[in-house]
Scaffold this active site. Structure first.
Site, mmCIF file in Angstrom:
data_model
loop_
_atom_site.group_PDB
_atom_site.id
_atom_site.type_symbol
_atom_site.label_atom_id
_atom_site.label_comp_id
_atom_site.label_asym_id
_atom_site.label_seq_id
_atom_site.Cartn_x
_atom_site.Cartn_y
_atom_site.Cartn_z
ATOM 1 N N ARG A 139 2.115 11.910 3.307
ATOM 2 C CA ARG A 139 3.124 12.284 4.295
ATOM 3 C C ARG A 139 2.909 13.735 4.739
ATOM 4 O O ARG A 139 2.385 14.561 3.975
ATOM 5 C CB ARG A 139 4.531 12.160 3.693
ATOM 6 C CG ARG A 139 5.012 10.740 3.508
ATOM 7 C CD ARG A 139 6.532 10.723 3.443
ATOM 8 N NE ARG A 139 7.009 9.716 2.530
ATOM 9 C CZ ARG A 139 8.297 9.447 2.342
ATOM 10 N NH1 ARG A 139 9.227 10.137 2.982
ATOM 11 N NH2 ARG A 139 8.679 8.499 1.495
ATOM 12 N N ASP B 130 -6.605 16.898 -11.637
ATOM 13 C CA ASP B 130 -5.194 17.222 -11.794
ATOM 14 C C ASP B 130 -4.802 18.248 -10.731
ATOM 15 O O ASP B 130 -5.052 19.448 -10.877
ATOM 16 C CB ASP B 130 -4.931 17.769 -13.195
ATOM 17 C CG ASP B 130 -3.464 18.122 -13.415
ATOM 18 O OD1 ASP B 130 -2.637 17.804 -12.528
ATOM 19 O OD2 ASP B 130 -3.152 18.725 -14.464
ATOM 20 N N LYS C 178 -1.916 19.217 -9.995
ATOM 21 C CA LYS C 178 -0.744 20.012 -10.376
ATOM 22 C C LYS C 178 -1.151 21.337 -11.009
ATOM 23 O O LYS C 178 -0.307 22.204 -11.246
ATOM 24 C CB LYS C 178 0.134 19.218 -11.345
ATOM 25 C CG LYS C 178 0.752 17.974 -10.715
ATOM 26 C CD LYS C 178 1.605 17.218 -11.716
ATOM 27 C CE LYS C 178 2.208 15.966 -11.081
ATOM 28 N NZ LYS C 178 3.034 15.190 -12.044
ATOM 29 N N GLY D 91 7.182 4.363 5.471
ATOM 30 C CA GLY D 91 6.939 3.186 6.296
ATOM 31 C C GLY D 91 5.685 2.475 5.855
ATOM 32 O O GLY D 91 4.895 2.996 5.052
ATOM 33 N N HIS D 92 5.502 1.276 6.377
ATOM 34 C CA HIS D 92 4.279 0.515 6.148
ATOM 35 C C HIS D 92 3.847 -0.103 7.468
ATOM 36 O O HIS D 92 4.560 -0.040 8.480
ATOM 37 C CB HIS D 92 4.486 -0.557 5.078
ATOM 38 C CG HIS D 92 4.370 -0.036 3.677
ATOM 39 N ND1 HIS D 92 3.202 0.492 3.182
ATOM 40 C CD2 HIS D 92 5.267 0.036 2.667
ATOM 41 C CE1 HIS D 92 3.379 0.870 1.923
ATOM 42 N NE2 HIS D 92 4.627 0.609 1.589
ATOM 43 N N ILE E 171 3.913 -2.921 8.889
ATOM 44 C CA ILE E 171 4.849 -3.739 9.668
ATOM 45 C C ILE E 171 5.831 -2.872 10.443
ATOM 46 O O ILE E 171 6.215 -3.209 11.571
ATOM 47 C CB ILE E 171 5.584 -4.731 8.733
ATOM 48 C CG1 ILE E 171 6.375 -5.757 9.546
ATOM 49 C CG2 ILE E 171 6.486 -3.994 7.738
ATOM 50 C CD1 ILE E 171 6.938 -6.889 8.697
ATOM 51 N N ASN E 172 6.233 -1.732 9.877
ATOM 52 C CA ASN E 172 7.167 -0.837 10.561
ATOM 53 C C ASN E 172 6.487 -0.105 11.712
ATOM 54 O O ASN E 172 7.075 0.051 12.791
ATOM 55 C CB ASN E 172 7.735 0.181 9.576
ATOM 56 C CG ASN E 172 8.256 -0.442 8.301
ATOM 57 O OD1 ASN E 172 7.803 -0.096 7.214
ATOM 58 N ND2 ASN E 172 9.189 -1.375 8.407
ATOM 59 N N ARG F 162 -6.067 10.700 -8.578
ATOM 60 C CA ARG F 162 -5.179 11.322 -9.557
ATOM 61 C C ARG F 162 -5.512 10.736 -10.931
ATOM 62 O O ARG F 162 -5.940 9.571 -11.024
ATOM 63 C CB ARG F 162 -3.723 11.056 -9.202
ATOM 64 C CG ARG F 162 -3.304 9.595 -9.296
ATOM 65 C CD ARG F 162 -1.901 9.376 -8.773
ATOM 66 N NE ARG F 162 -1.851 9.584 -7.342
ATOM 67 C CZ ARG F 162 -0.713 9.525 -6.641
ATOM 68 N NH1 ARG F 162 0.435 9.285 -7.260
ATOM 69 N NH2 ARG F 162 -0.727 9.718 -5.339
ATOM 70 N N GLY G 137 -4.227 10.908 3.361
ATOM 71 C CA GLY G 137 -3.277 9.961 3.920
ATOM 72 C C GLY G 137 -1.877 10.124 3.380
ATOM 73 O O GLY G 137 -1.144 9.137 3.252
ATOM 74 N N ASP H 260 -2.661 -0.886 9.866
ATOM 75 C CA ASP H 260 -3.416 -0.095 8.897
ATOM 76 C C ASP H 260 -4.880 0.076 9.291
ATOM 77 O O ASP H 260 -5.403 1.196 9.323
ATOM 78 C CB ASP H 260 -3.353 -0.747 7.521
ATOM 79 C CG ASP H 260 -2.049 -0.477 6.798
ATOM 80 O OD1 ASP H 260 -1.260 0.348 7.290
ATOM 81 O OD2 ASP H 260 -1.814 -1.095 5.754
#
Length: 377
Positions: free
Chosen positions: A82, A57, A59, A122-123, A125-126, A31, A80, A153
């Site tokens: 959501r 861009d 958008k 989330g990351h 650890i979650n 971006r 990667g 990860d």
């Protein structure tokens, strides 16, 4: 092999770096202005090496068209975000595969593309917590210990994404049929737990952490502090390696160890090993165990690992473009790997990268700010 990388954080960039290290022609779609989360200055971020960055861009409709042009020329796309983000941008799998039916569309997420948590943040650890990978790690009576972000990860995420897209690419090249690869960190971590699950299902794994063979429950698979505050790792699982360790202790006048085959002796055995290792420095123990099959090795701090003789001999860490970094892995007997270029700042190679991929009218795109050329830090 050509790869379009929609730049995210963590496991996506690592997967793209791995493919680029192995020789893929990867273009990073950043971006304008770069990402919000930066763990290092972009020009020193090893995860960005070996591929150029083009800032687009997304958008604008023209920006989306630029990416679709790249998709038409690509073998693989990696994203990667959501679930639903790429669709809202107009770059979802249906659109991409309509443009390029042979495309392998790799999706890297923590929770996966569906399921009750799929739309949640989330990351690492979650993800490892829910997958079952965090609870077993740690010492008896203590809390779970976080294994950096290696388990989720990079192992459960990046490596499974790379495995998946390469397998799908084999299918696409054989049949002309592309597909979507849903690489969820929770799935990958669960898969990594296969041996632990086997032990648990067969009754060989206790539910409480720190009471099992590989989780520091066994005193012959643990770490021990030395007199100078460093540590030694002990991994003598098999009897022959255990005996080799005992021979080293005997050579410096230390006595016999309690029988390790009886778990009732483990408390005494651990205390004995703790005392013995505290009697010398890490360097002294390293010298004593050198050349043996005792499965005892120093716990080397990261900044010292760069200069460890074994790592130096193999070139495990290298200094390229002024940055010390891990060398590409694995090794190949015929087709070598190399670090070809330093990490790019976002948009530093917009003109070069888009031109090399055959995008038309790059100058006009820059002038109209559809793509951004960032030449200065």
């Amino acid at each position: 092999m050509r790869v379009v990388e929609m730049v995210g954080i963590g496991p996506g960039p690592f997967a793209a770096m791995l493919l680029a290290d192995l020789g893929a022609d990867v273009i990073r779609i950043d971006r304008p202005g770069g990402n919000a989360l930066q763990v290092a200055p972009p020009e020193r971020d090893v995860l960005g090496r070996n591929r150029p960055s083009a800032a687009v861009d997304l958008k604008s409709d023209q920006g989306v068209d630029v990416v679709l042009d790249l998709i038409e020329r690509a073998d693989i796309l990696i994203e990667g975000f959501r679930p639903g983000v790429m669709e809202r941008l107009g770059l979802g799998p249906d659109v991409a595969l309509a443009r390029n039916p042979r495309l392998v569309y790799g999706r890297m997420t923590g929770w996966g593309q569906d399921g009750p948590l799929s739309d949640r943040a989330g990351h690492d650890i979650n993800y490892i917590a829910v997958a079952g990978g965090l609870d077993p790690i740690g010492r008896a009576g203590g809390p779970p210990q976080v294994p950096l972000n290696l388990l989720g990860d990079f192992a459960g995420g990046s490596m499974y994404l790379v495995t998946g897209v390469l397998a799908a690419l084999t299918h696409a090249r054989a049949t002309g049929e592309g597909q979507v690869v849903d690489a969820a960190i929770t799935d990958g971590v669960a898969h990594l737990l296969s041996m632990t699950v086997s032990m648990q299902q067969s009754g060989a794994w206790r539910p409480r952490r720190g009471e099992n063979l590989l989780d520091t429950g066994a005193p012959f698979y643990d770490v021990y502090e030395t007199s100078d505050g460093y540590w030694m790792s002990v991994g003598g699982l098999e009897p022959q390696f255990w005996y080799a360790m005992q021979e080293v202790f005997a050579s410096v006048g230390l006595g016999d160890l309690p029988d390790r085959n009886d778990p009732k002796n483990w408390t005494e055995l651990r205390a004995t090993l703790q005392g013995w290792f505290l009697s010398r420095t890490q360097a002294e123990w390293t010298t004593l165990f050198a050349g043996t099959d005792a499965c005892v090795a120093p716990v080397v701090p990261l900044e010292e690992a760069y200069e460890h003789p074994h790592n130096v001999a193999r070139g495990t860490y290298v200094t390229e473009f002024g940055v010390t970094q891990p060398a590409p892995a694995p090794r190949f007997s015929v087709t070598g790997t190399q670090i070809r270029r330093a990490p790019d700042r976002p948009g530093a190679s917009t003109r070069e990268a888009l031109t090399e991929w055959g995008v038309a009218d790059v100058d006009d795109l820059i002038q109209n700010k559809v793509v951004v050329e960032n030449q200065e830090p």
